[in-house]
Write an enzyme that holds these catalytic residues in place. Structure first.
Site, mmCIF file in Angstrom:
data_model
loop_
_atom_site.group_PDB
_atom_site.id
_atom_site.type_symbol
_atom_site.label_atom_id
_atom_site.label_comp_id
_atom_site.label_asym_id
_atom_site.label_seq_id
_atom_site.Cartn_x
_atom_site.Cartn_y
_atom_site.Cartn_z
ATOM 1 N N LYS A 1 53.970 -20.313 2.922
ATOM 2 C CA LYS A 1 53.477 -21.683 2.699
ATOM 3 C C LYS A 1 52.224 -21.650 1.830
ATOM 4 O O LYS A 1 51.502 -20.653 1.824
ATOM 5 C CB LYS A 1 53.104 -22.328 4.041
ATOM 6 C CG LYS A 1 54.276 -22.706 4.925
ATOM 7 C CD LYS A 1 53.784 -23.377 6.195
ATOM 8 C CE LYS A 1 54.937 -23.770 7.111
ATOM 9 N NZ LYS A 1 55.850 -24.757 6.530
ATOM 10 N N ARG B 1 64.684 -23.566 13.395
ATOM 11 C CA ARG B 1 66.118 -23.689 13.718
ATOM 12 C C ARG B 1 66.716 -22.360 14.147
ATOM 13 O O ARG B 1 67.646 -22.319 14.938
ATOM 14 C CB ARG B 1 66.852 -24.308 12.506
ATOM 15 C CG ARG B 1 66.777 -23.510 11.248
ATOM 16 C CD ARG B 1 67.110 -24.338 9.993
ATOM 17 N NE ARG B 1 65.997 -25.222 9.612
ATOM 18 C CZ ARG B 1 66.042 -26.042 8.555
ATOM 19 N NH1 ARG B 1 67.145 -26.121 7.801
ATOM 20 N NH2 ARG B 1 65.015 -26.801 8.265
HETATM 21 N N1 BES Z 1 56.998 -25.981 10.965
HETATM 22 C C1 BES Z 1 57.566 -26.461 9.763
HETATM 23 C C2 BES Z 1 57.696 -27.986 9.735
HETATM 24 C C3 BES Z 1 56.402 -28.748 9.777
HETATM 25 C C4 BES Z 1 55.764 -29.140 8.625
HETATM 26 C C5 BES Z 1 55.847 -29.117 10.983
HETATM 27 C C6 BES Z 1 54.592 -29.850 8.671
HETATM 28 C C7 BES Z 1 54.668 -29.831 11.044
HETATM 29 C C8 BES Z 1 54.036 -30.206 9.881
HETATM 30 C C9 BES Z 1 58.939 -25.841 9.568
HETATM 31 O O1 BES Z 1 59.094 -24.570 10.097
HETATM 32 C C10 BES Z 1 59.179 -25.746 8.115
HETATM 33 O O2 BES Z 1 58.470 -25.006 7.485
HETATM 34 N N2 BES Z 1 60.147 -26.483 7.613
HETATM 35 C C11 BES Z 1 60.445 -26.470 6.230
HETATM 36 C C12 BES Z 1 61.939 -26.395 6.084
HETATM 37 C C13 BES Z 1 62.407 -26.157 4.681
HETATM 38 C C14 BES Z 1 62.024 -24.746 4.259
HETATM 39 C C15 BES Z 1 63.900 -26.337 4.640
HETATM 40 C C16 BES Z 1 59.906 -27.785 5.644
HETATM 41 O O3 BES Z 1 59.962 -28.807 6.326
HETATM 42 O O4 BES Z 1 59.392 -27.740 4.544
HETATM 43 MN MN MN Z 2 58.484 -23.070 8.730
#
Ligand code: BES
Ligand code: MN
Ligand code: ZN
Length: 495
Positions: free
Chosen positions: A272, A346
């Site tokens: 990230k 997931r």
């Molecule tokens: N933990 C994140 C989602 C999230 C984002 C929670 C902001 C709280 C605040 C999750 O694991 C994630 O990174 N999801 C990705 C999925 C994508 C790679 C398909 C996302 O939402 O960008």
């Molecule tokens: Mn994630």
């Protein structure tokens, strides 16, 4: 802040809080205090261009003549027939916020002259005040005294003080569950990691919850390749915690709660960006809610069998981390192409869900997860995303959410979305490869690991942390989901 209940009598000191109805009409208790203070309260209301008695308005009257108290806080109630339990909670929350901000030391509140039953009103006022008074200050070592809370006690005055006290006892247990969740959500990831999270769950044993902790060896034996793959880059070992509470009939199938517990989500090798990454300390919010709701149910001795299962991992990049393109095998036997290591929640839930339905044969299974950024784009901070394979369950959860003002909004699922995660090199892939319908795609992924049990998924990424705070919570971890699931259990499984 200590909350107590007592029969109405004029306090000798501190702050006295009284109700005013919409239109500026004083309630009987406020009327009596007004009589005792040469009509000062009525005059203050009349003189204010702002305060009309609308619900949740506040008017402060300092040192009223002939009253021994230091100030009177007038609380707008709205229309006398408009109050329900939840609105009473909000009033208690708004009042607590005022008393805390003004740094009062002692306060008493008496609300009468409305249609809501006196004991219910008093208990819910107290409940709202307790919820709003939460603070996470265990790491503050040098807070200026004038910033520290001063409110020692809130006395709720009611003719039905015994009944109010009794009603509050159960609500107080739910508040303790909410606080447990908020504490977990607030904790930084250097303190709260899979092992320490699991240890905290062990504290539930005191309330009669059976707690079992599965380490990596046990999970490997069960074939949980999806969950283990996420944790493999971390120096912290993964855990799966099973919390079993039996308050119902011996033979009754349990209701199951399953939580995503990513104690920190860096994204892994699909790293990230730095800005805002600190928020990923609360990527264990779903697991936090599961622990909190188990605390609430056991604390109030709910007549239900409930099982909570949480998958605890830390998602880190390292020489041993999972790579984009890796293929893992879940406990169900399904193979997964991990195209993005940041779509890790997931993967954790895939094994936690499968394990839960396989072992406990629940009558309903509800998972909670801070699963997608996309749900924040869709619904923001005020609704969780709801996905379900069962209309009745979806309805029950929506109704519970409305009742406690933890609202959920259902999104669609279908075969067409499901096709989006068919993979080239394995059974399924963990991202669709386009940004569209991100939250739905994630839900479809989860559903691949759910058999014919009524199942619902709550995507709580938008509601787990509040940037501003609300009437029942200061800013920070909200505990969203604990009151909702407690209400759902009370309505659907206990009556
Ligand atoms: N933990 C994140 C989602 C999230 C984002 C929670 C902001 C709280 C605040 C999750 O694991 C994630 O990174 N999801 C990705 C999925 C994508 C790679 C398909 C996302 O939402 O960008
Ligand atoms: Mn994630
Ligand atoms: Zn995550």
């Amino acid at each position: 802040m200590k909350i107590s209940f007592a029969a109405p009598s004029l306090p000798k000191s501190g702050t006295l809080c009284l109700g005013v109805l919409e239109g500026g009409t004083l309630t009987p208790a406020a009327e009596a205090a007004d009589d005792a203070s040469q009509g000062m309260l009525a005059r203050a209301v009349k003189g204010s261009g702002r305060f009309t008695g609308k619900a949740e308005q506040i008017l402060s009257v300092p040192a009223p003549a002939d009253l021994p108290v230091d100030r009177v806080v007038l609380l707008g109630l709205g229309a006398p027939d408009a109050l329900d339990a939840h609105k009473a909670q909000r009033l208690g929350g708004v009042l607590a916020a005022e008393l805390l901000a003004a740094r009062d030391a002692q306060a008493a509140v008496q609300i009468d002259g409305v249609d809501l039953d006196g004991a219910e009103l008093a208990a819910n006022l107290a409940y709202g005040a307790r919820l709003r008074s939460y603070r996470f200050d265990k790491y503050k070592t040098s807070e200026k005294p004038e910033k520290q809370p001063r409110l020692k006690g809130l006395k709720v005055l009611t003719k039905q003080s015994a009944a109010a006290k009794k009603a509050f006892a159960a609500l107080d247990q739910v508040a303790s569950g909410v606080f447990a969740t908020r504490d977990l959500v607030w904790e930084p990831a250097n303190e709260l990691y899979p092992q320490t999270f699991a240890e905290r769950c062990l504290e539930l044993a005191d309330l009669g919850v059976e707690v079992e902790i599965l380490d990596e060896k046990k999970m490997a034996k069960l074939g949980m390749g999806a969950l283990l793959g996420v944790g493999q880059g971390s120096a912290r070992d993964s855990r799966l915690v099973v919390m079993n509470y039996r308050g119902g009939k011996k033979s009754a199938a349990p209701v199951a709660f399953v939580g995503k517990g990513v104690t920190f989500d860096t994204g892994g090798i699909s790293l990230k960006p730095a800005a805002g990454m600190w928020d990923m300390k609360w990527d264990m919010g779903g697991a936090g809610v599961v622990a909190g709701v188990m605390r609430a149910l056991a604390g109030r001795k709910a007549k239900v069998n409930a099982v909570g299962v949480i998958g605890l991992v830390e998602n880190m990049p390292s020489g041993n981390a999972q790579r984009p393109g890796d293929i893992v095998k879940a406990m169900s036997g399904t193979t997964i192409e991990v195209l993005n290591t940041d779509a890790e929640g997931r993967l954790v839930l895939a094994d936690a869900l499968w394990y839960t339905q396989d072992r406990f044969k629940p009558k309903a299974m509800i998972d909670l997860a801070t699963l997608t950024g996309a749900i924040i784009i869709s619904l923001g901070e005020y609704n969780a995303g709801l996905f379900s394979n069962d209309d009745a369950l979806a309805e029950q959860l929506s109704a519970a959410g409305k009742a406690v003002d933890e609202q959920v909004w259902r999104l669609p699922m279908s075969d067409a979305y499901d096709r989006m995660i068919d993979a080239d090199g394995a059974d399924i892939k963990n991202i669709a490869g386009s940004r569209s319908a991100g939250s739905i795609v994630a839900a479809q992924f989860l559903q691949r690991f759910v058999n014919d049990v009524p199942w619902a998924h709550l995507d709580i990424a938008g509601v787990t942390w509040s940037s501003k705070g609300g009437p029942l919570a200061p800013k920070g971890g909200t505990g969203f989901g604990v009151r909702l699931l407690n209400q759902y259990v009370a309505e659907v499984h206990e009556s």
